[in-house]
Each structure stands twice: as C-alpha cells, then as structure tokens.
Design a protein around this motif. Structure first.
Motif: not given
Ligand SMILES: *[C@@H]1O[C@H](CO)[C@@H](O)[C@H](O)[C@H]1NC(C)=O
Ligand SMILES: *[C@@H]1O[C@H](CO)[C@@H](O)[C@H](O)[C@H]1NC(C)=O
Ligand SMILES: *[C@@H]1O[C@H](CO)[C@@H](O)[C@H](O)[C@H]1NC(C)=O
Length: 325
Positions: A34-57
């Motif tokens: 939520s603090q860095c959506f700007d770096f993604f196209y249309k402010k949307t991070p890639p979809t389809g990756i499970p949240a489990e085990g991954y840490q957004p930085i």
C-alpha cells in the motif's frame, strides 16, 4: 548513585529505547504494497502469487520509497523487484550492501541500513547477509539494477541485499547485462511515458540450490517491461518490443533447454547463460509452468495508450476531411 553513573545510566536507557521510538515513527511492516503501489503499472502489483511465505517490501532509502520487492522469507531471496525505469545521470555508485531492519523486527525502521560489523542474529535469520555471498562462487545479482535510475539516491537504494540474488558471474557480466542495457536503450529511443519493469527469479524445481545453506540460488532470471505510451512512428522492426516485452535468462549451463536453448556457437565464457527474448504472454506461460502460479504481471496486460495529442490530431483530421468533402 553518583552523578556520573546516573548520567551514564539514563544515556544507556535512551539508547535502548531509540529503536523502539524509531519503530513507532515508521510503523510496522505491511502485509501489502500500500505504501508503494506507484511502482506498479496501474498501481496494481502482479496477481496470482499466494500471500503465504512472501513479504512485500516497499524499499525505503533516505526517507523516500524507491521501488518494491516481493521477498520470499524461506528462500531469503526476492521473487521479484518492481520499479520505474529512468536513464542514469551518473555511474554505478560505490555503495556498501544494506539490509532491512523491518524483516527482523516488525516494529523496526522500514529504512534500509548498512550492515554493522556484528550482524544481529535476528537480522541474520530473517534475510541474506553479506557473508552468505563471500566465497559462494556467485556474484550479487541486482534484480532492480542501479543503472536503470536517474538519481544517485535511487541507484544507491538498489544495493539492499533484499534486491539481490546469487547470480553466476558469466550471466551477471554477460548476457544479462546486455539485456539490461538493451531495455534502457529501448526506453530512451521509443518510450514516451513511464516504463514499468518487473524482474524476478525462478528457483530450481526439484532440487533447490543454496549458498551457505541459506540463500536460494535461482535457476533462471526473468524480466518484463510495460511501456503503454510509445512513439507513434515506431519502426516496423521495433513493433514487437512495444508496449510489452520480456526475457528469461539461464543461470546454470546444466539446466535443460525447454525454456532457453543453449547457443552452441556462443563464446565459451558466456555459453550456457543465454537470455531468450520473448513476449509477455510467453513469459507468463513459463511462470505458470515453473512456479505453478497463474501470474498476471501487468494489470490488463498493459495495453497501448494513444496519447491525447494523437487522438486529437486524428479526430481533427477526420472532421476537417469530411467537412471539405
Ligand atoms: C494494506 O495493508 C494495510 C495495513 O498494513 C491495510 O490498512 C490496508 O487495508 C491494506 N490494503 C489492501 C488493499 O489490502
Ligand atoms: C513521442 O516522443 C517523440 C520524441 O520526443 C515526439 O516526437 C513524439 O511526438 C511523441 N509522441 C508520440 C505520440 O509519438
Ligand atoms: C549464437 O552466438 C553467435 C556468436 O556470438 C551469434 O552470432 C549468434 O547470433 C547466436 N545465435 C543465437 C540464436 O542467438
């Protein structure tokens, strides 16, 4: 208690409390970008990756967000880094490697920091450290490369180890470097707006490889860009590079050839480290097969956006033509 002792004591208490205050100021680690959506196209991070085990930085350096990384805690390695490309105004900086306090202590500062001589055990547990790469036989490969950034501060920010993977020297200094330069050249020549880049890894499938028994070695690197607004006078030979383009690079000469064939006539120093250029769809297909995830890297697949200027000219031309007729 003597006066001097008391002073020492309160100074000590203050020092102990400092990280805690820091934590309060910076807030805790986020479950999303939520603090860095700007770096993604249309402010949307890639979809389809499970949240489990991954840490957004949200990668923060000198009080500003610089890019975004999805970190795999168990692998102590990023899955990808996402950024906006801009041509550099200077050289690769001589920057010490940094780490993320927030991965070790959820209330710690979210700013990346230089390693101290004595690395805290919690930091070491939570992420790769400098010593993992020493004598590993691998170089520190940037996902988000420093030379894709205009300002020196943005270039320095790429030197956090959470943006780094064990990459073979022949790939890092060879075909992968050529790809990074090629992307920059395409941006400068034909991109008329923002270019969003996402670069990541594919770990080994059945037998994971590690350095220092701690950090996952990728079998392949991959990268894709999205430049929805590009020059309308694009030469025919460049049309397949816009609005999106992608590539997969080998990090191991012994890998199979199902994704990237080996070029038998290439120089021995780079043979086995080929980078195959491909469409975004082909890359997503490979990611689906290899990571078992149906990933959409760019929201809505990054469609061509006609510039307003072009639309107005076209409409004006149409109207004036029909008026004359
Ligand atoms: C992102 O995380 C924050 C807390 O870290 C939360 O308040 C917010 O609702 C989340 N946003 C989305 C889109 O999930
Ligand atoms: C894109 O940029 C070029 C060069 O800066 C410019 O000539 C052109 O008009 C711009 N717009 C489009 C739609 O190509
Ligand atoms: C293989 O390598 C040779 C020598 O570098 C090069 O000329 C040729 O274009 C390469 N072939 C492919 C398919 O990349």
């Amino acid at each position: 208690m003597s006066h001097k002792k008391m002073l020492q004591c309160s100074m000590g208490a203050l020092l102990l409390l400092l990280p805690w205050f820091g934590g309060l100021v910076h807030g805790e680690i986020s479950k999303n970008f939520s603090q860095c959506f700007d770096f993604f196209y249309k402010k949307t991070p890639p979809t389809g990756i499970p949240a489990e085990g991954y840490q957004p930085i949200c990668q923060r350096y000198q009080n500003r967000y610089r890019f975004a990384t999805l970190y795999h805690r168990q692998h102590r390695s990023p899955l990808y880094s996402a950024y906006k490309l801009s041509p550099p105004d200077g050289k690769r900086p001589n920057q010490a490697w940094m780490y993320e306090p927030q991965l070790a202590f959820s209330r710690a500062s979210s700013e990346m920091q230089n390693f101290h001589t004595l690395v805290d055990q919690n930091v070491k547990e939570s992420q790769a450290v400098d010593e993992d790469y020493k004598d590993s036989g691998f170089t520190r490969g940037h996902l988000n490369p420093s030379l894709h950034h205009e300002t020196e501060q943005d270039r320095r920010a790429t030197f956090t180890l959470t943006n780094i993977v064990p990459q073979h020297k022949s790939s890092n200094n060879g075909p992968w470097n050529v790809l990074e330069q090629e992307v920059l050249t395409k941006f400068k020549a034909f991109c008329n707006g923002t270019m969003h880049v996402i670069t990541g890894v594919m770990p080994y499938e059945s037998e994971p490889q590690w350095i220092n028994n701690r950090v996952s070695v990728p079998e392949y690197m991959w990268s894709a860009y999205c430049c929805p607004s590009f020059r309308s006078d694009l030469p025919k030979s460049e049309q397949r590079f816009f609005p999106t383009y992608a590539a997969v690079g080998r990090n191991d000469p012994n890998s199979g050839e199902e994704f990237v064939p080996v070029n038998v006539t290439a120089k021995p120093s780079v043979r086995g480290y080929e980078v195959r250029r491909m469409s975004l769809e082909e890359l997503e297909d490979i990611l689906r097969k290899r990571l078992d995830m149906t990933i959409t890297l760019f929201n809505g697949q990054c469609q061509y956006e006609m510039s307003l200027w072009w639309v107005c000219t076209a409409v004006f031309t149409m109207c004036s033509t029909s008026f004359i007729l």
